[in-house]
Design an enzyme around this catalytic site. Structure first.
Site, PDB file in Angstrom:
ATOM      1  N   LYS A  54       0.834  -1.214   0.000  1.00 36.20           N
ATOM      2  CA  LYS A  54       0.000   0.000   0.000  1.00 36.20           C
ATOM      3  C   LYS A  54       0.869   1.265   0.000  1.00 36.20           C
ATOM      4  O   LYS A  54       0.679   2.175  -0.819  1.00 36.20           O
ATOM      5  CB  LYS A  54      -0.918  -0.029   1.229  1.00 36.20           C
ATOM      6  CG  LYS A  54      -1.675   1.239   1.495  1.00 36.20           C
ATOM      7  CD  LYS A  54      -2.762   1.489   0.483  1.00 36.20           C
ATOM      8  CE  LYS A  54      -3.380   2.849   0.712  1.00 36.20           C
ATOM      9  NZ  LYS A  54      -4.571   3.077  -0.039  1.00 36.20           N
TER      10      LYS A  54
ATOM     11  N   CYS B 228      -4.790  10.764   1.109  1.00 32.64           N
ATOM     12  CA  CYS B 228      -3.874   9.616   1.086  1.00 32.64           C
ATOM     13  C   CYS B 228      -2.439   9.966   0.741  1.00 32.64           C
ATOM     14  O   CYS B 228      -1.537   9.750   1.541  1.00 32.64           O
ATOM     15  CB  CYS B 228      -4.388   8.568   0.102  1.00 32.64           C
ATOM     16  SG  CYS B 228      -5.864   7.770   0.684  1.00 32.64           S
TER      17      CYS B 228
HETATM   18  C1  UDX Z   1      -5.220   7.925  -4.119  1.00 34.63           C
HETATM   19  C2  UDX Z   1      -4.833   6.627  -4.851  1.00 34.63           C
HETATM   20  O1  UDX Z   1      -4.981   6.814  -6.264  1.00 34.63           O
HETATM   21  C3  UDX Z   1      -5.664   5.459  -4.373  1.00 34.63           C
HETATM   22  O2  UDX Z   1      -5.238   4.255  -4.997  1.00 34.63           O
HETATM   23  C4  UDX Z   1      -5.506   5.351  -2.856  1.00 34.63           C
HETATM   24  O3  UDX Z   1      -6.316   4.324  -2.350  1.00 34.63           O
HETATM   25  C5  UDX Z   1      -5.857   6.657  -2.178  1.00 34.63           C
HETATM   26  O4  UDX Z   1      -5.090   7.721  -2.737  1.00 34.63           O
HETATM   27  P1  UDX Z   1      -7.191   9.722  -4.276  1.00 34.63           P
HETATM   28  O5  UDX Z   1      -6.525  10.411  -3.117  1.00 34.63           O
HETATM   29  O6  UDX Z   1      -8.669   9.551  -4.252  1.00 34.63           O
HETATM   30  O7  UDX Z   1      -6.555   8.253  -4.477  1.00 34.63           O
HETATM   31  O8  UDX Z   1      -6.840  10.584  -5.577  1.00 34.63           O
HETATM   32  P2  UDX Z   1      -6.001  10.443  -6.923  1.00 34.63           P
HETATM   33  O9  UDX Z   1      -6.925  10.408  -8.058  1.00 34.63           O
HETATM   34  O10 UDX Z   1      -4.996   9.372  -6.858  1.00 34.63           O
HETATM   35  O11 UDX Z   1      -5.265  11.866  -6.938  1.00 34.63           O
HETATM   36  C6  UDX Z   1      -4.430  12.281  -5.866  1.00 34.63           C
HETATM   37  C7  UDX Z   1      -3.880  13.659  -6.120  1.00 34.63           C
HETATM   38  O12 UDX Z   1      -2.925  13.643  -7.158  1.00 34.63           O
HETATM   39  C8  UDX Z   1      -4.916  14.715  -6.544  1.00 34.63           C
HETATM   40  O13 UDX Z   1      -4.612  15.938  -5.907  1.00 34.63           O
HETATM   41  C9  UDX Z   1      -4.726  14.840  -8.040  1.00 34.63           C
HETATM   42  O14 UDX Z   1      -5.096  16.102  -8.515  1.00 34.63           O
HETATM   43  C10 UDX Z   1      -3.228  14.623  -8.149  1.00 34.63           C
HETATM   44  N1  UDX Z   1      -2.795  14.086  -9.462  1.00 34.63           N
HETATM   45  C11 UDX Z   1      -3.200  12.852  -9.865  1.00 34.63           C
HETATM   46  C12 UDX Z   1      -1.941  14.846 -10.253  1.00 34.63           C
HETATM   47  O15 UDX Z   1      -1.553  15.965  -9.891  1.00 34.63           O
HETATM   48  N2  UDX Z   1      -1.512  14.318 -11.429  1.00 34.63           N
HETATM   49  C13 UDX Z   1      -1.884  13.088 -11.865  1.00 34.63           C
HETATM   50  O16 UDX Z   1      -1.434  12.679 -12.955  1.00 34.63           O
HETATM   51  C14 UDX Z   1      -2.759  12.335 -11.057  1.00 34.63           C
END
Ligand code: UDX
Length: 428
Positions: free
Chosen positions: A202, A258
């Protein structure tokens, strides 16, 4: 199967509801009577597409109910899932207070064999601590399994029902069989490991994804200096299957409940074991700096921020959620305020959460059109699809200035420039 899930936050509520949806009998345990009674009426306290609908179906079929009575729920279940919060402590380590408390309560409640599944993100070794705490209060047989959750807010239901993989950290075949039964109708590869490995998977997954984001943000910052376009660079890189397209969107840095917390926690875990995880430290530093890079772009293009009116569209840490935990958008609002700007904001789902943390001088608009009236600049701070579909020529007419700083690289430069905007993005 009869399943109790302790904790009805994002992970607990989605997991419990989805397990009920696939036919299990689920009891969700929550500390707050009011929250439980609202959930029993089908009202969900979070914004998560599709969740309300499947909760309604599960309730109709009598497959799910919510209670504050942990003891009674545990006693009537074969499986007990722990899905409570593990917030960051000041030093970056994970705060396990809730996990420990719940472990003691489970131990006090157990009367017969049960499998305790941990879904909360916890440092390596925590499942063993849970086992030891339960054992203090229950002399019978039980097993603890680590089953980390990978769902993303905004697509959590789909992620749960169609996961890429299910990780089962178990050292008892009886428990492994029970967990396989829990997920029997869910596709995706089942990976069975020891407990420590599951816990590590994780952290390693989230840290790697965060690293990808910080890497592409660094590339974006170089692109800005050399005249390259980070989106094209990401496309070109990502076509190599060893790299992949996902998580190469440059922007204002990652936020949410997360990534920031888990990356810090893994860095602390390594540190406490005497290992200096240099790469992670840089990932964190790059992420923190990215908001200031956006701020610099605003300053450079407005000359002076003091007294300027700026609209921030998007407050959630990403699109499609109401969650503002560690949201770069919220930080940007505060940074602009301390630089002397007057801020108006709009977010399709996160306004109530934002009101609770932002100061009283922020103007809350009813929609994007209202937010931009007489502003000098607009900042895009969450990747909501609806911002792409706005009538930008209407926005242009009601603004005082013509600057868009797109912190999420969401919009189309040529369309906006044709409408008379000055369009500034991250690395393109
Ligand atoms: C994340 C993980 O993807 C998931 O597997 C875990 O269980 C929990 O954490 P989440 O926090 O819901 O999920 O959001 P995610 O879609 O992963 O985006 C996280 C952050 O990264 C956001 O602020 C998003 O804007 C940013 N991000 C994501 C980017 O800046 N660039 C990207 O290419 C992808």
């Amino acid at each position: 199967m009869r399943i109790t899930i302790i904790g009805t936050g994002y992970v607990g509520l989605v997991t419990g509801t989805c397990l009920a949806h696939i036919g299990h009998s689920v009891i969700g345990v929550n500390r707050h009577p009011q929250k439980s009674s609202q959930l029993n009426q089908g009202k969900i306290p979070i914004y998560e597409p599709g969740l309300e609908r499947i909760l309604a179906g599960a309730r109709r079929n009598g497959k799910i109910r919510f209670t504050t009575d942990l003891g009674q729920a545990v006693q009537s279940s074969d499986i007990v899932i722990i899905a409570v919060g593990t917030p960051s402590r000041r030093d970056g380590s994970a705060d396990l207070q809730q996990v420990r408390q719940v472990a003691v309560q489970i131990g006090q409640a157990l009367r017969k064999y049960a499998v305790i599944i941990n879904k909360s993100t916890v440092p390596v070794g925590t499942a063993r601590i849970v086992g030891a705490l339960v054992k203090k209060h229950f002399r019978g047989k039980f097993d603890v399994v680590s089953c980390p959750e990978f769902l993303r807010e905004g697509s959590a239901v789909r992620d749960f029902l169609r996961p890429d993989r299910i990780i089962i950290g178990s050292e008892s075949s009886r428990a492994t069989q029970a967990v396989l039964q829990v997920f029997r109708n869910i596709p995706g590869k089942k990976v069975i490991t020891n407990i420590e490995t599951a816990e590590m998977i994780k952290y390693a997954s989230n840290a790697f994804l965060a690293t990808k984001i910080s890497f592409i943000n660094e590339i974006a910052n170089v692109c800005d200096r050399v005249g390259a376009d980070v989106e094209q660079v990401a496309l070109g890189m990502g076509l190599d299957p060893r790299i992949g397209q996902a998580f190469l969107r440059a922007g204002m840095g990652y936020g949410g409940s997360c990534f920031p917390k888990d990356v810090r926690a893994l860095n602390t875990i390594a540190g406490t074991k005497g290992y200096n995880f240099r790469l992670l430290k840089s990932v964190i530093e790059v992420n923190n700096r990215q908001k200031n890079i956006l701020l610099k772009k605003v300053k450079k293009n407005l000359k002076n921020i003091r007294g300027k009116k700026i609209a921030v569209l998007g407050l959630a840490f990403k699109g499609n959620t109401d969650d503002i935990r560690e949201s770069a958008a919220i930080d940007i609002v505060r940074l602009l305020q301390s630089a002397g700007a007057q801020i108006s904001v709009y977010d399709p789902a996160a306004m109530p959460n934002a009101r609770a943390v932002l100061d009283g001088t922020v103007k809350y608009a009813n929609n994007s059109y209202q937010a931009v009236v007489k502003t000098d600049a607009v900042i895009i701070a969450s990747e909501w699809e609806q911002f792409k579909k706005l009538d930008w020529s209407r926005l242009r007419q009601s603004m005082r200035g013509n600057l868009i700083v797109d912190g999420k690289n969401l919009l189309n430069r040529s369309i906006l420039e044709r409408l008379g905007f000055r369009y500034v993005a991250m690395g393109k």
